[in-house]
Design an enzyme around this catalytic site. Structure first.
Site, short mmCIF file in Angstrom:
data_model
loop_
_atom_site.label_atom_id
_atom_site.label_comp_id
_atom_site.label_asym_id
_atom_site.label_seq_id
_atom_site.Cartn_x
_atom_site.Cartn_y
_atom_site.Cartn_z
N TYR A 1 -14.09 -1.24 9.18
CA TYR A 1 -13.63 -0.69 9.53
C TYR A 1 -12.94 -1.52 11.26
O TYR A 1 -11.68 -1.81 10.96
CB TYR A 1 -12.94 1.14 9.06
CG TYR A 1 -11.44 1.84 9.01
CD1 TYR A 1 -10.79 0.93 8.09
CD2 TYR A 1 -11.67 2.21 9.97
CE1 TYR A 1 -9.73 0.99 7.87
CE2 TYR A 1 -10.75 2.86 9.85
CZ TYR A 1 -9.22 2.03 9.33
OH TYR A 1 -8.14 2.67 9.55
N GLY B 1 -0.20 4.70 -1.16
CA GLY B 1 -1.56 5.66 -0.26
C GLY B 1 -0.85 7.18 0.70
O GLY B 1 0.93 7.46 0.93
N ASP C 1 1.95 -1.82 -4.52
CA ASP C 1 0.70 -1.49 -4.23
C ASP C 1 -0.40 -1.92 -5.39
O ASP C 1 0.46 -2.88 -6.20
CB ASP C 1 0.00 0.21 -4.31
CG ASP C 1 -0.69 0.87 -3.90
OD1 ASP C 1 -0.83 1.47 -3.22
OD2 ASP C 1 -1.76 0.22 -4.65
N ASP D 1 -1.26 -7.24 -5.19
CA ASP D 1 -2.72 -7.25 -4.74
C ASP D 1 -2.06 -7.82 -3.44
O ASP D 1 -1.83 -9.59 -3.96
CB ASP D 1 -3.52 -7.67 -5.96
CG ASP D 1 -5.32 -8.15 -5.08
OD1 ASP D 1 -4.98 -7.74 -3.50
OD2 ASP D 1 -5.89 -8.19 -6.10
N GLY E 1 0.82 -1.30 0.29
CA GLY E 1 0.29 -0.38 0.03
C GLY E 1 1.16 0.89 -0.39
O GLY E 1 0.59 2.05 0.62
P1 NAD Z 1 -4.43 4.68 1.92
O1 NAD Z 1 -6.22 4.94 1.59
O2 NAD Z 1 -3.91 6.73 1.89
O3 NAD Z 1 -3.52 4.03 1.23
C1 NAD Z 1 -4.13 2.29 1.31
C2 NAD Z 1 -3.06 2.17 -0.10
O4 NAD Z 1 -3.99 0.81 0.01
C3 NAD Z 1 -3.54 2.79 -1.38
O5 NAD Z 1 -3.09 3.49 -2.14
C4 NAD Z 1 -4.18 1.61 -2.25
O6 NAD Z 1 -3.93 1.87 -3.51
C5 NAD Z 1 -3.23 0.48 -0.99
N1 NAD Z 1 -4.70 -1.11 -1.95
C6 NAD Z 1 -6.03 -1.55 -1.63
N2 NAD Z 1 -6.15 -2.52 -1.75
C7 NAD Z 1 -5.17 -2.84 -2.54
C8 NAD Z 1 -4.67 -4.61 -2.21
N3 NAD Z 1 -5.62 -5.47 -2.51
N4 NAD Z 1 -3.67 -5.04 -2.13
C9 NAD Z 1 -2.47 -3.40 -2.56
N5 NAD Z 1 -2.29 -2.28 -1.97
C10 NAD Z 1 -3.98 -2.06 -1.63
O7 NAD Z 1 -4.53 4.81 3.10
P2 NAD Z 1 -3.55 5.32 4.59
O8 NAD Z 1 -3.87 6.22 4.84
O9 NAD Z 1 -2.27 5.07 3.76
O10 NAD Z 1 -3.23 4.19 5.56
C11 NAD Z 1 -2.33 2.69 5.47
C12 NAD Z 1 -2.87 1.90 7.01
O11 NAD Z 1 -2.67 2.78 7.51
C13 NAD Z 1 -4.00 1.59 6.41
O12 NAD Z 1 -3.81 0.37 7.29
C14 NAD Z 1 -4.95 2.51 7.27
O13 NAD Z 1 -5.39 2.06 7.90
C15 NAD Z 1 -3.89 3.24 8.53
N6 NAD Z 1 -4.67 4.10 8.93
C16 NAD Z 1 -4.59 5.42 8.43
C17 NAD Z 1 -4.99 6.70 9.21
C18 NAD Z 1 -5.14 7.80 8.65
O14 NAD Z 1 -5.39 8.90 8.98
N7 NAD Z 1 -4.14 7.37 7.20
C19 NAD Z 1 -5.13 6.24 10.39
C20 NAD Z 1 -5.20 4.87 11.18
C21 NAD Z 1 -4.97 4.02 10.74
C1 AKB Z 2 -10.14 6.88 8.16
O1 AKB Z 2 -10.63 8.49 8.57
O2 AKB Z 2 -10.81 5.94 8.23
C2 AKB Z 2 -8.75 6.59 9.24
C3 AKB Z 2 -8.25 6.40 10.60
C4 AKB Z 2 -8.53 7.73 12.03
O3 AKB Z 2 -8.50 4.74 10.30
N1 AKB Z 2 -8.21 8.26 8.90
#
Ligand code: NAD
Ligand code: AKB
Length: 332
Positions: A147, A16, A39, A58, A13
């Protein structure tokens, strides 16, 4: 555990919001030759170039996942591939598949190849029965969103693989992450990023949460520091593993708008709460207690709301002046 000198790291990922900035820090810390980025999406030519080889993956395909780990001598995985809260609620079955099958694959492969594993959980792992003020590290976790269900299940599964198979799996419960490099991917806390783009581009923002909705937040440099520091922490000192509460600040949309007005006095905000995201936000902590992370591995954030707002506006204003601020309201 592999020592920092011979680490070979895979990031899933990686295109992201978090992955695109973690990739840069990992490559600076461990050398781009030791980083493999992946990704499900194709990488555009310029994005992440120079921070490690990019391979399309994937995570639901265990064979493809295993092949990358095996062929590249990977011994640490940052497993970031997931669907976030709002998009997961729109497609709950797909979210279960991506978030859980992807994680089981990561755990199985890390067990097979002796890799350490970072898995981010979230404030989304909590639910309406959780004490929402000063939310303890160990408390009731009955989330109502898909989620959240995948995040709690993921935490339990990571601990299970540690206890049963010795997988060195570690994680943090991230709050909403605020950043300027890559827009967020469909979560409930996205407003706290969108508001800056809208403020810089047109001086106003329509917020999908009520003005008094309090949530924990963190600026990206601190999120990256947490991801690297917890993986480098002395395992003997960890009483918890999956996953540590970590936070840096908490605020409401109203308070964030005030902080933006300190720099852009004419900034205007209006509120049109979206029932789906408002419902999710209302079930998440107002603010968390992160003392376990502070005590067990020295967690300490650098950015408070004022420092974060000043930096976000500085970076985005410069990009806007250069004609490079790409943002359409309502799309993140
Ligand atoms: P994001 O949605 O920006 O990025 C996720 C990435 O995963 C994307 O680039 C997407 O293309 C890729 N993806 C989706 N399905 C896939 C698959 N089947 N195989 C491979 N890649 C795949 O998310 P993020 O904000 O970068 O979050 C990363 C992690 O951190 C996640 O587990 C999320 O739950 C966790 N998280 C994020 C936040 C936040 O605020 N950003 C907060 C809490 C937890
Ligand atoms: C979301 O809002 O889904 C994320 C998180 C806090 O896990 N930014």
């Amino acid at each position: 555990m592999a020592s920092s000198e011979n680490l070979r790291i895979l990031v899933t990922g990686s295109l992201g919001q978090i992955g695109s900035e973690l990739a840069v820090s990992l490559s600076e810390s461990y050398g781009s030759d030791n980083i493999v980025l992946s990704d499900i999406r194709e990488k555009s030519s310029e994005k992440l170039t120079g921070y490690g080889e990019f391979i399309k993956l994937d995570v639901v395909s265990r064979d493809d996942f295993r092949k990358i780990v095996s062929e590249n001598g990977i011994n640490r995985v940052y497993h970031l591939a997931a669907m976030l809260s709002a998009v997961a609620e729109a497609e709950p079955r797909k979210a279960w598949k991506v978030n859980m099958e992807g994680l089981v694959n990561a755990l199985e492969i890390c067990s097979e190849y002796g890799c350490s594993l970072f898995v981010p959980s979230s404030i989304g792992a909590f639910g309406p029965d959780t004490p929402l003020d000063n939310t303890p590290q160990d408390t009731i976790m009955r989330p109502h969103s898909m989620y959240g269900v995948t995040k709690v299940s993921g935490e339990l599964l990571c601990d299970y693989y540690h206890l049963k198979y010795g997988v060195d799996a570690r994680g943090v419960r991230y709050p909403g992450i605020i950043s300027s490099a890559t827009l967020p991917g469909g979560g409930t806390t996205d407003y706290a990023v969108q508001i800056f783009y809208a403020a810089v581009k047109k001086g106003s923002y329509t917020c999908y949460l009520r003005p008094d909705t309090s949530l924990d937040m963190m600026y990206m440099p601190d999120a990256i520091k947490a991801a690297i520091d917890i993986m480098e922490a002395d395992s003997e000192k960890l009483e918890h593993r999956n996953a540590f509460n970590v936070t840096a600040m908490h605020f409401t949309p109203e308070r964030l708008a005030e902080a933006i007005r300190e720099h852009l006095p004419g900034f205007e905000i209006e509120y049109r709460p979206d029932p789906l995201r408002q419902g999710i936000a209302d079930s998440w902590p107002n603010y968390m207690d992160d003392s376990a992370a502070r005590n067990e591995w020295g967690w300490e954030p650098e950015y408070d709301i004022d420092a974060m707002v000043a930096d976000m506006l500085r970076v985005l204003s410069r990009r806007h002046e250069e004609g490079k601020l790409d943002y359409t309201e309502g799309k993140s």
